[in-house]
Design a protein around this motif. Structure first.
Motif, PDB file in Angstrom:
ATOM      1  N   GLY A 108      20.500  -2.694 -44.970  1.00  0.00           N
ATOM      2  CA  GLY A 108      21.433  -3.652 -44.385  1.00  0.00           C
ATOM      3  C   GLY A 108      21.325  -4.940 -45.190  1.00  0.00           C
ATOM      4  O   GLY A 108      20.441  -5.071 -46.037  1.00  0.00           O
ATOM      5  N   GLY A 109      22.204  -5.901 -44.902  1.00  0.00           N
ATOM      6  CA  GLY A 109      22.170  -7.154 -45.658  1.00  0.00           C
ATOM      7  C   GLY A 109      20.763  -7.712 -45.693  1.00  0.00           C
ATOM      8  O   GLY A 109      20.141  -7.898 -44.654  1.00  0.00           O
ATOM      9  N   TRP A 327      27.326  -0.747 -37.845  1.00  0.00           N
ATOM     10  CA  TRP A 327      25.941  -1.056 -37.451  1.00  0.00           C
ATOM     11  C   TRP A 327      25.736  -0.973 -35.935  1.00  0.00           C
ATOM     12  O   TRP A 327      26.333  -1.744 -35.195  1.00  0.00           O
ATOM     13  CB  TRP A 327      25.653  -2.454 -37.963  1.00  0.00           C
ATOM     14  N   TRP A 472      21.633 -11.449 -45.753  1.00  0.00           N
ATOM     15  CA  TRP A 472      22.850 -11.119 -45.012  1.00  0.00           C
ATOM     16  C   TRP A 472      23.732 -12.355 -44.839  1.00  0.00           C
ATOM     17  O   TRP A 472      24.924 -12.361 -45.126  1.00  0.00           O
ATOM     18  CB  TRP A 472      22.426 -10.533 -43.658  1.00  0.00           C
ATOM     19  N   GLU A 530      29.726 -12.450 -40.838  1.00  0.00           N
ATOM     20  CA  GLU A 530      30.093 -11.918 -39.525  1.00  0.00           C
ATOM     21  C   GLU A 530      30.247 -13.056 -38.505  1.00  0.00           C
ATOM     22  O   GLU A 530      30.718 -14.138 -38.852  1.00  0.00           O
ATOM     23  CB  GLU A 530      29.079 -10.844 -39.108  1.00  0.00           C
TER      24      GLU A 530
END
Ligand code: BGC
Ligand code: BGC
Length: 764
Positions: A108-109, A327, A472, A530
């Motif tokens: 993931g990031g 996710w 991220w 996000e």
């Protein structure tokens, strides 16, 4: 040879139903594989993928098949096996890879190896791969996924490219494909052969935190560029092929109030005519995988939408690759959406809707047991399990992972570190959009002897890179990323005799600006990703507006450079002498901006989105529908419209000529446009071609992009450019408010619009 049976890459698209049918009836051979006789079919690289998948599925037990349906974050196997990261932890590798048979792993990031170098990435993916192969009964390799969304951006020392929104401003599918190919070389070299890119969502709300991850507000432009990225990513000619992911299917960019992952509501007409086309283009380009929208549409979480994931994607579009969840979105059905009573029900809903693989955070230990229980209870059929597992295995065969599972760590640093810098510089320069240039403030010339550079983003690499950069949320505190800021780029590229001073302090900058020949002020936003990057008020911060205003008051020409993931309402900073949008230009961004400011590159970027003039008008995009809206800001209230962008030369475009004036819905129109460079510099002109309708039952926007091209013109040169416009691009969902369809090209009068000039045609 990596794709043994294939004459063409797409050939692996086997009639999966056939495999499934076979595997479902085949007896499960649970014993060890005999080594005396010929290798089993699945290990024989000369056999077609469909046969290898069928053979392997026939040997796998239910637990093993279920394992293929899970993708687990690598942190689950590092350090504390939760979120700490660090060295690989063998005990947790056993849980994930041997006990739960996980079919794939992701970073993931920000999830990196303990030491973040390309070599260590290659060693990490190799170590996990080796463990998976050695500890699975049938020697099944894993696939390793990563968000390499602007270069191999989690890896320290990898070149980071302009983010998607900036690349959108190039209107150049070829260049975007080259960037994807460069990213493919870097990711392949570290064994991360599944890339969660491109984003095919379209940007229509400046408040949304992921605006910068899209290519455009326009479906055609976004779809073309996403398709180029798919092709570039999956181009295996210069090394191992990588699987692309078209995300986030579908409608993720349309949260109702502009906040990430807030449910969206849209008519079927808007979904079909405006939202779906970009994903479809990217899927048609051959995407191996699709990721699902984490949001809900019309009251149904996309992850449980059989309509989207099976009816549209599989049945209508014929997609037969892998669908992956976003996710943690299976668990979210229970914990966030309250759309399932427990994990078992959630798993069943998602898998039955059409998701093949669940992407899981490092603290998820429940997916595999929940899936097993759903299967045992008969909530998920054996057929569906075989289908999903079969698709994952087919992808692994296609990527060559069974035949050649490892990468060479000794080569990784050389392939990745500082690679493709020239391309990154070119992409960043080509994406810069010149929006204002009073009294030819730009380009800077030899008589600009003293240049003051200031502003919070002038010497700030994290701001210049944006989210998904090492971390991220962007470059983490204390991490030094190699790259060139705008201040550094201007210093390095200034002509001899020109002095460039970077002045961080605003008061001193205003002071020194008074005596300078030009001031470059670099403003923008902080990085984010996000929901953390949502901006309910997407305006330039007040102190930055003030700084521009104070600099302007010195009387020295002010060059304002905006580095941001979205057009920001500029307020008091709206009228500098020159305004350049640089987006999030990546590690070479400083050089690229310098190239444009010093005139080494004549800007050719055009806005792929609309630039709002004031707050409060989102969603804002140029395809506003007509109506009696009469307030001053009620229609298309912009500082700069979609497609805006100046050059250091001047262009003229003439009246478009059409190959036909009466066409059927399946024809392609050729639009010929006379173009000339009427100025004194060579330049590149983007020619957008729009369609309009004098009258239409279903509302048609004032104009809608139906084609475009880029043309290089020497000073004084004229050319005729041709743009192909398939008439099918005019199709809209017919019918009343309910939009029952079908989607078709309505017969009647149309116009092709280029600049201010129009040409009429009729669809029969
Ligand atoms: C994002 C995806 C991304 C995934 C893996 C999710 O939160 O929505 O775009 O691919 O994380 O990092
Ligand atoms: C992961 C990201 C992911 C995000 C989702 C983070 O912890 O590192 O990859 O996109 O969570 O919210």
């Amino acid at each position: 040879m990596r794709f043994p049976h294939g004459s063409g890459r797409r050939r692996w698209r086997s009639p999966l139903a056939l495999i499934i049918g076979f595997a479902a009836t085949a007896t499960v051979l649970t014993g060890p594989i005999s080594s005396a006789s010929a290798p089993p079919v699945y290990q024989d690289s000369s056999k077609p993928i469909a046969a290898r998948v069928a053979d392997l599925l026939g040997r796998m037990n239910t637990e093993e098949k279920a394992g293929q349906l899970q993708q687990i974050a690598v942190a689950r196997m590092q350090g504390d096996c939760q979120w700490s990261g660090g060295e690989l932890n063998t005990e947790c590798m056993k849980e994930v890879l041997a006990d739960q048979h996980a079919g794939s792993v992701l970073s993931g990031g920000g999830m990196t190896p303990a030491k973040n170098t390309p070599k260590e990435w290659a060693k990490l993916t190799n170590a996990i791969q080796r463990y998976a192969i050695k500890n699975s009964r049938l020697g099944i390799p894993i696939i390793y996924g990563v968000d390499a969304v602007h270069g191999h951006n989690n890896v320290l020392g990898a070149t980071m490219f302009q983010q998607q929104i900036g690349l959108g401003a190039t209107w150049n599918p070829k260049l975007v494909g080259d960037v994807a190919r460069a990213t493919q070389r870097a990711t392949a070299a570290t064994g991360t052969v599944w890339n969660f890119s491109p984003v095919a969502d379209i940007a229509r709300d400046h408040r949304w935190g992921r605006y910068y991850e899209t290519y455009s507000e326009d479906p055609l432009l976004a779809g073309d560029l996403a398709a180029s990225t798919v092709k570039g990513t999956e181009d295996g000619t210069s090394g191992r092929q990588v699987a692309a992911t078209v995300k986030h299917f579908a409608g993720y960019s349309q949260p109702l109030n502009g906040h990430d992952r807030v449910p969206g509501d849209m008519s079927l007409r808007y979904l079909q005519d405006t939202i779906l086309p970009a994903y479809k283009k990217a899927v048609d380009a051959g995407a191996d995988t699709v990721m699902v929208n984490s949001g809900a549409i019309n009251g149904v979480p996309a992850h449980t939408s059989k309509y989207l994931l099976t009816d549209v994607l599989r049945k209508q579009w014929g997609f037969d690759g892998v669908v992956i969840s976003d996710w943690d979105d299976v668990e979210y059905l229970v914990t966030k959406y309250r759309a399932a009573a427990d994990y078992t029900e959630a798993v069943a809903k998602v898998i039955n809707a059409g998701v093949d693989v669940a992407m899981l955070p490092p603290d998820d230990r429940e997916f595999h047991p929940a899936l097993m229980s759903a299967i045992k209870k008969g909530l998920i059929s054996r057929k569906r399990l075989n289908e999903a597992a079969g698709r994952v295995l087919a992808l692994k065969f296609k990527l060559g992972l069974f035949d050649d599972p490892y990468v060479d760590p000794a080569k990784a640093d050389k392939i990745v570190l500082g690679a493709d810098k020239k391309l990154a510089r070119k992409a960043a320069a080509e994406s810069a959009v010149l929006l204002r240039n009073e009294n030819n403030a730009l380009p800077l010339t030899n008589s600009d002897r003293k240049i003051v550079v200031t502003g919070p983003s002038a010497n700030n690499l994290p701001n210049q890179l944006g989210g998904w950069s090492i971390g991220w949320q962007g470059v983490p505190e204390g991490v030094e990323v190699p790259g060139t800021t705008v201040a550094q780029g201007l210093k390095k590229n200034a002509p001899a005799g020109t002095k460039v001073d970077y002045v961080a302090d605003p008061d001193k900058a205003v002071q020194q600006g008074k005596g300078a020949d030009a001031v470059v002020v670099v403003v923008g936003e902080k990085p984010g990703a996000e929901g953390e990057s949502d901006a309910p008020r997407p305006a330039l911060a007040a102190d930055q507006q003030k700084l521009v205003q104070r600099l302007k008051a010195t009387g020295t020409p002010v060059i304002e450079v905006v580095l941001a993931g979205r057009p920001l309402v500029l307020g008091k900073a709206a009228d500098p002498d020159a305004l350049l949008m640089g987006w999030l230009p990546g590690t070479e961004g400083g050089h690229a901006i310098a190239d444009v400011l010093f005139g080494k590159v004549n800007p050719s970027g055009r806005l792929p989105v609309s630039w709002p003039k004031s707050l409060g008008n989102d969603p804002l995009h140029y395809q506003q529908l007509p109506g009696p809206n009469s307030g001053p800001e009620s229609s298309y209230h912009v500082a700069y419209p979609f497609g805006a962008g100046l050059s250091y030369t001047t262009f003229e475009t003439g009246r478009p000529k059409l190959s036909d004036t009466v066409v059927g819905p399946k024809r392609t129109l050729t639009v010929t446009v006379p173009v000339s460079n009427t100025g004194k510099r060579d330049g590149v002109l983007v020619v957008p071609v729009y369609a309009a309708r004098p009258s239409s039952d279903v509302l048609f926007p004032d104009k809608q992009l139906v084609g475009y091209t880029r043309v290089a013109l020497k000073a004084g040169q004229s050319k005729q450019v041709e743009v192909e416009v398939p008439v099918s691009r005019l199709a809209v969902t017919s019918g009343d408010i309910t939009g029952q369809g079908p989607k078709k090209v309505a017969p009647g009068a149309y116009q092709i619009v280029v600049g201010e000039k129009k040409a009429d045609f009729t669809v029969r």
